[in-house]
Design a protein around this motif. Structure first.
Motif, PDB file in Angstrom:
ATOM      1  N   GLY A  92      -0.834  -5.461  -9.814  1.00  0.00           N
ATOM      2  CA  GLY A  92      -0.802  -4.691  -8.583  1.00  0.00           C
ATOM      3  C   GLY A  92       0.222  -5.225  -7.606  1.00  0.00           C
ATOM      4  N   LEU A  93      -0.072  -5.003  -6.329  1.00  0.00           N
ATOM      5  CA  LEU A  93       0.884  -5.312  -5.258  1.00  0.00           C
ATOM      6  C   LEU A  93       0.539  -6.647  -4.606  1.00  0.00           C
ATOM      7  N   ARG A  94       1.572  -7.451  -4.366  1.00  0.00           N
ATOM      8  CA  ARG A  94       1.421  -8.635  -3.506  1.00  0.00           C
ATOM      9  C   ARG A  94       2.234  -8.366  -2.264  1.00  0.00           C
ATOM     10  N   VAL A  95       1.583  -8.369  -1.134  1.00  0.00           N
ATOM     11  CA  VAL A  95       2.318  -8.070   0.095  1.00  0.00           C
ATOM     12  C   VAL A  95       2.012  -9.162   1.113  1.00  0.00           C
ATOM     13  N   GLY A  96       3.062  -9.846   1.548  1.00  0.00           N
ATOM     14  CA  GLY A  96       2.919 -11.018   2.409  1.00  0.00           C
ATOM     15  C   GLY A  96       2.470 -10.665   3.811  1.00  0.00           C
ATOM     16  N   ALA A  97       1.832 -11.635   4.454  1.00  0.00           N
ATOM     17  CA  ALA A  97       1.301 -11.431   5.808  1.00  0.00           C
ATOM     18  C   ALA A  97       2.403 -11.081   6.806  1.00  0.00           C
ATOM     19  N   LEU A  98       3.635 -11.539   6.558  1.00  0.00           N
ATOM     20  CA  LEU A  98       4.725 -11.294   7.514  1.00  0.00           C
ATOM     21  C   LEU A  98       5.370  -9.918   7.364  1.00  0.00           C
ATOM     22  N   THR A  99       4.949  -9.149   6.380  1.00  0.00           N
ATOM     23  CA  THR A  99       5.511  -7.805   6.204  1.00  0.00           C
ATOM     24  C   THR A  99       5.269  -6.996   7.470  1.00  0.00           C
ATOM     25  N   THR A 100       6.344  -6.457   8.044  1.00  0.00           N
ATOM     26  CA  THR A 100       6.151  -5.702   9.292  1.00  0.00           C
ATOM     27  C   THR A 100       5.686  -4.283   8.984  1.00  0.00           C
ATOM     28  N   LEU A 101       5.158  -3.628  10.008  1.00  0.00           N
ATOM     29  CA  LEU A 101       4.746  -2.238   9.850  1.00  0.00           C
ATOM     30  C   LEU A 101       5.957  -1.392   9.475  1.00  0.00           C
ATOM     31  N   ARG A 102       7.114  -1.753  10.042  1.00  0.00           N
ATOM     32  CA  ARG A 102       8.352  -1.047   9.696  1.00  0.00           C
ATOM     33  C   ARG A 102       8.667  -1.213   8.211  1.00  0.00           C
ATOM     34  N   ASP A 103       8.532  -2.464   7.704  1.00  0.00           N
ATOM     35  CA  ASP A 103       8.748  -2.689   6.267  1.00  0.00           C
ATOM     36  C   ASP A 103       7.820  -1.791   5.438  1.00  0.00           C
ATOM     37  N   LEU A 104       6.560  -1.680   5.860  1.00  0.00           N
ATOM     38  CA  LEU A 104       5.602  -0.870   5.096  1.00  0.00           C
ATOM     39  C   LEU A 104       6.028   0.592   5.061  1.00  0.00           C
ATOM     40  N   THR A 105       6.573   1.080   6.188  1.00  0.00           N
ATOM     41  CA  THR A 105       6.962   2.492   6.210  1.00  0.00           C
ATOM     42  C   THR A 105       8.249   2.737   5.416  1.00  0.00           C
ATOM     43  N   ARG A 106       9.099   1.687   5.255  1.00  0.00           N
ATOM     44  CA  ARG A 106      10.402   1.886   4.610  1.00  0.00           C
ATOM     45  C   ARG A 106      10.449   1.477   3.140  1.00  0.00           C
ATOM     46  N   SER A 107       9.608   0.522   2.731  1.00  0.00           N
ATOM     47  CA  SER A 107       9.711  -0.042   1.388  1.00  0.00           C
ATOM     48  C   SER A 107       9.543   1.030   0.308  1.00  0.00           C
ATOM     49  N   PRO A 108      10.537   1.216  -0.573  1.00  0.00           N
ATOM     50  CA  PRO A 108      10.401   2.196  -1.649  1.00  0.00           C
ATOM     51  C   PRO A 108       9.187   1.887  -2.538  1.00  0.00           C
ATOM     52  N   LEU A 109       8.939   0.595  -2.732  1.00  0.00           N
ATOM     53  CA  LEU A 109       7.793   0.169  -3.532  1.00  0.00           C
ATOM     54  C   LEU A 109       6.476   0.676  -2.950  1.00  0.00           C
ATOM     55  N   ILE A 110       6.291   0.454  -1.651  1.00  0.00           N
ATOM     56  CA  ILE A 110       5.063   0.897  -0.981  1.00  0.00           C
ATOM     57  C   ILE A 110       5.010   2.427  -0.981  1.00  0.00           C
ATOM     58  N   ARG A 111       6.124   3.045  -0.659  1.00  0.00           N
ATOM     59  CA  ARG A 111       6.123   4.515  -0.554  1.00  0.00           C
ATOM     60  C   ARG A 111       5.810   5.169  -1.895  1.00  0.00           C
ATOM     61  N   ASP A 112       6.292   4.576  -2.983  1.00  0.00           N
ATOM     62  CA  ASP A 112       6.053   5.170  -4.304  1.00  0.00           C
ATOM     63  C   ASP A 112       4.639   4.888  -4.809  1.00  0.00           C
ATOM     64  N   CYS A 113       4.205   3.638  -4.716  1.00  0.00           N
ATOM     65  CA  CYS A 113       2.951   3.242  -5.367  1.00  0.00           C
ATOM     66  C   CYS A 113       1.740   3.332  -4.441  1.00  0.00           C
ATOM     67  N   TYR A 114       1.939   3.095  -3.137  1.00  0.00           N
ATOM     68  CA  TYR A 114       0.808   3.096  -2.194  1.00  0.00           C
ATOM     69  C   TYR A 114       1.190   3.889  -0.946  1.00  0.00           C
ATOM     70  N   PRO A 115       1.503   5.185  -1.115  1.00  0.00           N
ATOM     71  CA  PRO A 115       2.009   5.951   0.045  1.00  0.00           C
ATOM     72  C   PRO A 115       1.061   5.921   1.242  1.00  0.00           C
ATOM     73  N   VAL A 116      -0.228   5.732   0.985  1.00  0.00           N
ATOM     74  CA  VAL A 116      -1.179   5.730   2.106  1.00  0.00           C
ATOM     75  C   VAL A 116      -0.904   4.563   3.059  1.00  0.00           C
ATOM     76  N   LEU A 117      -0.391   3.451   2.539  1.00  0.00           N
ATOM     77  CA  LEU A 117      -0.100   2.305   3.417  1.00  0.00           C
ATOM     78  C   LEU A 117       1.121   2.591   4.277  1.00  0.00           C
ATOM     79  N   ALA A 118       2.112   3.267   3.686  1.00  0.00           N
ATOM     80  CA  ALA A 118       3.309   3.630   4.468  1.00  0.00           C
ATOM     81  C   ALA A 118       2.920   4.607   5.572  1.00  0.00           C
ATOM     82  N   SER A 119       2.072   5.583   5.238  1.00  0.00           N
ATOM     83  CA  SER A 119       1.737   6.578   6.264  1.00  0.00           C
ATOM     84  C   SER A 119       0.820   5.977   7.328  1.00  0.00           C
TER      85      SER A 119
END
Lengths: 281, 155
Positions: free
Chosen positions: A68-95
């Motif tokens: 699955g996904l490992r996402v570090g504590a320092l990942t910003t909300l902006r990173d979550l909305t932009r990351s292709p990985l998050i957008r493809d596999c976990y779109p709910v986190l980006a939104s």
């Protein structure tokens, strides 16, 4: 503002050593958007501020189809909305991240901060709990994993011990569809008066696994197991969906505050859970 | 406790001794006499203090300067070149997107961040992006007109 010592450790070990030396009495700053408000308003008077932004071990962002996904504590909300990985596999986190605050605050605020500040209305908590996320906590002497559903213990409180840091979140490979709906009076720049995350995994026309997790209607994010059980094994007819939504509304214990009356929050839980389930079909 | 940090501001490296309690906004205004970023709410809600740090728009009031040693910072003072307004500034003037002007530097910087990432935003995208900038004169329509006109020019 009272004066404080300021540290910028370059490694995780260094950060944890400072935390241990200070016996946990150091405020950790990542994005700072919550902490600085509290310091400015004299709610928190830190003796030391530990800037963890330069700690590379807190910056994981990787996906493996088994782990699955490992996402570090320092990942910003902006990173979550932009990351292709998050957008493809976990779109709910980006939104969900995109529903929070403003572009400027999302550039600063972090995943770790959103979770560790343990606000009952934290928008990332319900979808992550619905995804069965696990929190990795580290201290100088130990490293432990705990389901995110068990991380929160009350408003502003979590299981984090003195000397412990949230290192990263592990999210199992996505199963089924997940939706997060947020209700707030304003479309932007607002805090949820109700948040509802729903994950539904179907097989052969029946719901195999369900998750219903609510935000802002209890002292902590709230998983509604009775609502989930009412869905599992069933064909998701409108009657079954309505029943789960009703159970969810009955299971929560919202307060009345400046943002909303308790009765209204309950009514909105019912609406959001119904729409959330429908959104996953 | 004073710390020595380096900030790269509008292309100039500046070494500054700072008190760890000071925000980036405090340092810009009080130590470097860059008065373009404004102090509105001082709590991250109004966007008047917006600057661009390492390519991202941020509310400088909500950042401890000490946390940002080595950062690349662009403020509104770095926008005009050779006495010529930046196209975003010119559009705000021409479209009447400035009334009292207090919110303007913050808008200029956040509009720049928007157009750097998305040179052709829809009006809805522009409004969503600028949600964290408040104009108490409520002149949003003209500000959005200005954004769309700059996007148009970049065709």
């Amino acid at each position: 503002m009272n004066s404080f010592d300021h540290f910028t450790p370059a490694t995780l070990t260094e950060a944890l050593s400072i935390l241990a030396e200070r016996n946990g009495n150091a405020s950790i700053i990542a994005g700072g958007t919550d902490l600085l408000l509290r310091v400015k308003n004299h709610i928190v008077k830190p003796a030391a501020v530990l800037n963890v932004k330069r700690v590379p071990e807190l910056r994981a962002l990787s996906f493996d189809s088994n782990e699955g996904l490992r996402v570090g504590a320092l990942t910003t909300l902006r990173d979550l909305t932009r990351s292709p990985l998050i957008r493809d596999c976990y779109p709910v986190l980006a939104s969900a991240a995109g529903l929070m605050a403003s572009e400027q605050i999302r550039s600063l605020a972090t995943l770790g901060g959103n979770l560790c500040n343990a606000s009952p209305s934290a928008d990332l908590a319900p979808p992550l709990i619905a995804l069965d996320a696990v929190a990795c906590l580290v201290s100088l002497s130990s490293e432990r994993q705990i389901p995110l559903a068990e991380f929160f213990t009350g408003p502003g409180r979590s299981v984090l011990q003195k000397g412990e840091l949230l290192k990263e979140i592990i999210v199992p490979p996505p199963q089924g569809k997940t939706a997060y709906l947020k209700h707030s009076p304003r479309a932007f720049m607002d805090i949820a008066i109700v948040g509802a995350a729903v994950r539904i995994q179907q097989q052969g026309g029946k719901c195999q696994q369900a998750r219903i997790v609510l935000g802002a209607v209890a002292p902590t994010p709230l998983r509604v197991r009775s609502g989930e059980e009412s869905l599992e094994g069933q064909t998701l007819t409108s009657e079954v969906i309505r029943q789960a939504a009703k159970i969810s509304a009955e299971s929560c214990s919202p307060i009345s505050d400046v943002r909303s009356a308790a009765w209204y929050r309950k009514r909105m839980v019912e609406v959001l859970v119904r729409r959330g389930i429908e959104a996953t079909l | 406790m004073k710390t020595l940090i380096t900030l790269n501001i509008n292309g100039d490296a500046r070494e500054i001794y700072i008190d760890a309690r000071r925000s980036l906004l405090d340092i810009l205004r009080d130590e470097l006499a860059l008065m373009g970023a404004h102090r509105g709410c001082d709590s991250g809600d109004c966007g008047a203090c917006t600057v661009i740090v390492n390519g991202q728009p941020v509310t400088s009031c909500m950042m401890l300067a000490a946390d940002w040693n080595g950062a690349e910072i662009l403020t509104v003072e770095g926008m005009a070149k050779d006495g010529q307004l930046h196209p975003i500034q010119r559009a705000l003037v021409e479209k009447g997107g400035i009334q009292c002007g207090f919110c303007t530097p913050g808008f200029v910087m956040n509009i720049k961040a928007l157009l750097d990432e998305n040179p052709k935003p829809t009006e809805a995208e522009a409004r969503a992006w600028l949600a964290g900038n408040l104009c108490r004169c409520t002149g949003y329509a003209k500000i959005i007109e200005a954004v769309m006109s700059v996007a148009e020019e970049s065709a």
